[in-house]
Design an enzyme around this catalytic site. Sequence first.
Site, mmCIF file in Angstrom:
data_model
loop_
_atom_site.group_PDB
_atom_site.id
_atom_site.type_symbol
_atom_site.label_atom_id
_atom_site.label_comp_id
_atom_site.label_asym_id
_atom_site.label_seq_id
_atom_site.Cartn_x
_atom_site.Cartn_y
_atom_site.Cartn_z
ATOM 1 N N LYS A 1 4.484 8.070 -2.299
ATOM 2 C CA LYS A 1 4.805 6.687 -1.943
ATOM 3 C C LYS A 1 4.716 5.824 -3.197
ATOM 4 O O LYS A 1 3.677 5.766 -3.855
ATOM 5 C CB LYS A 1 3.826 6.194 -0.883
ATOM 6 C CG LYS A 1 4.011 4.728 -0.516
ATOM 7 C CD LYS A 1 3.147 4.344 0.668
ATOM 8 C CE LYS A 1 3.252 2.862 0.947
ATOM 9 N NZ LYS A 1 2.457 2.460 2.103
ATOM 10 N N LYS B 1 8.954 8.012 -0.135
ATOM 11 C CA LYS B 1 9.153 6.628 0.307
ATOM 12 C C LYS B 1 9.163 5.711 -0.899
ATOM 13 O O LYS B 1 8.238 5.813 -1.708
ATOM 14 C CB LYS B 1 8.008 6.257 1.239
ATOM 15 C CG LYS B 1 8.020 4.836 1.715
ATOM 16 C CD LYS B 1 6.809 4.536 2.526
ATOM 17 C CE LYS B 1 6.797 3.043 2.774
ATOM 18 N NZ LYS B 1 5.574 2.570 3.295
HETATM 19 C C1 PBG Z 1 1.352 0.318 4.879
HETATM 20 C C2 PBG Z 1 2.816 0.544 4.888
HETATM 21 C C3 PBG Z 1 3.837 -0.135 4.193
HETATM 22 C C4 PBG Z 1 5.038 0.400 4.623
HETATM 23 C C5 PBG Z 1 4.736 1.397 5.534
HETATM 24 N N1 PBG Z 1 3.363 1.480 5.664
HETATM 25 C C6 PBG Z 1 3.785 -1.283 3.269
HETATM 26 C C7 PBG Z 1 3.109 -1.228 1.981
HETATM 27 O O1 PBG Z 1 2.643 -0.184 1.493
HETATM 28 O O2 PBG Z 1 2.973 -2.322 1.430
HETATM 29 C C8 PBG Z 1 6.402 -0.061 4.183
HETATM 30 C C9 PBG Z 1 7.514 0.239 5.110
HETATM 31 C C10 PBG Z 1 8.768 -0.508 4.873
HETATM 32 O O3 PBG Z 1 8.951 -1.244 3.891
HETATM 33 O O4 PBG Z 1 9.651 -0.370 5.723
HETATM 34 N N2 PBG Z 1 0.669 0.599 3.720
#
Ligand code: PBG
Length: 330
Positions: free
Chosen positions: A199, A252
Amino acid sequence: MQYGTFPAYRPRRMRANETVRQFIRETEISAKDFIYPLFVKYGTGCRDEIPSMPGVYQVSLDNLMAEIKELQDCGVMAVLLFGIPQEKDAIGSSAWDEHGVVQDACRMIREQAPDMFVITDVCMCEYTSHGHCGKLDEAGNVINDATLELLCKEAVSHARAGSQMIAPSDMMDGRVAAIRHALDDAGFQNVPILSYSTKYASGFYGPFRDAADSAPAFGDRRSYQMDPANAREGVREAKYDIAEGADMVMVKPALPYLDVLYRVKSETGFPTVAYNVSGEYSMVKAAAKNGWIDERRVVLELLTSIKRAGADMIITYHAKDAARWLAEEE
Ligand code: PBG
């Protein structure tokens, strides 16, 4: 005719009509490939559209089953739940409330729509007053191992509420192993973990942070989420999580990281999920609204590309639309 020369390659022969194109088509997407993210909140009668994500809503529990039915009607079989809590504090304690909004939503779907597969996102950022993904020290840094304890409590409370797959998105080190042990100790050996292994610290999460009310109050997430410049490290992250017991891994965002997706899938051979995130969705919606692109064509093309690059499943806000368009094409 020229003797001794090879005939020219004529790949266009196999593009001449839809039937031959279908003969050689390598990648096919279907509604079964999609996981739909759902934002649940307290209150009644809420179905509030997220301004930066047209067509995506925060729903209260009384409207949840209508949303689930809509998804099932278009053939989508899995949801990823995010909760918007009533109260936030420094350690995000509402995250493991047995009657938190995600826990209640989970129980409701499992009782009333047992065929819908429920995955729950495990993270602290929606629940903490400062919006970071864990417990902070005095200097404002997220303390890794103290955060693991909180994530474990949250994961177990989700499993107790019937979550069928736990998806930690916090990016703390060692969280997959910690959560695996906690689930096992609580009797949930059969609940799999979908790790947000790879991520990135991405600008594409902006609209989600409006939707989940989870933007960090100060600083950013670069001390725990990955540097967009790193692909090899992305593969390593997936391998660490597999070694810790992850059942599926994730890349992601999706579209700016298709190279990473390809590598994670080919180098681990593991079931790999791609998260087509909020900012990717909003860009398509904005351009389509202006008449600058053909939304249907673009969405089906980009979802096909994500699958072609190696995704087994795609988490996407386009799921409902794409599933309907695919059904029309059949
Ligand atoms: C929680 C999380 C996030 C997303 C999914 N789980 C946001 C982040 O890390 O700030 C993002 C999903 C999206 O942008 O569609 N940590």
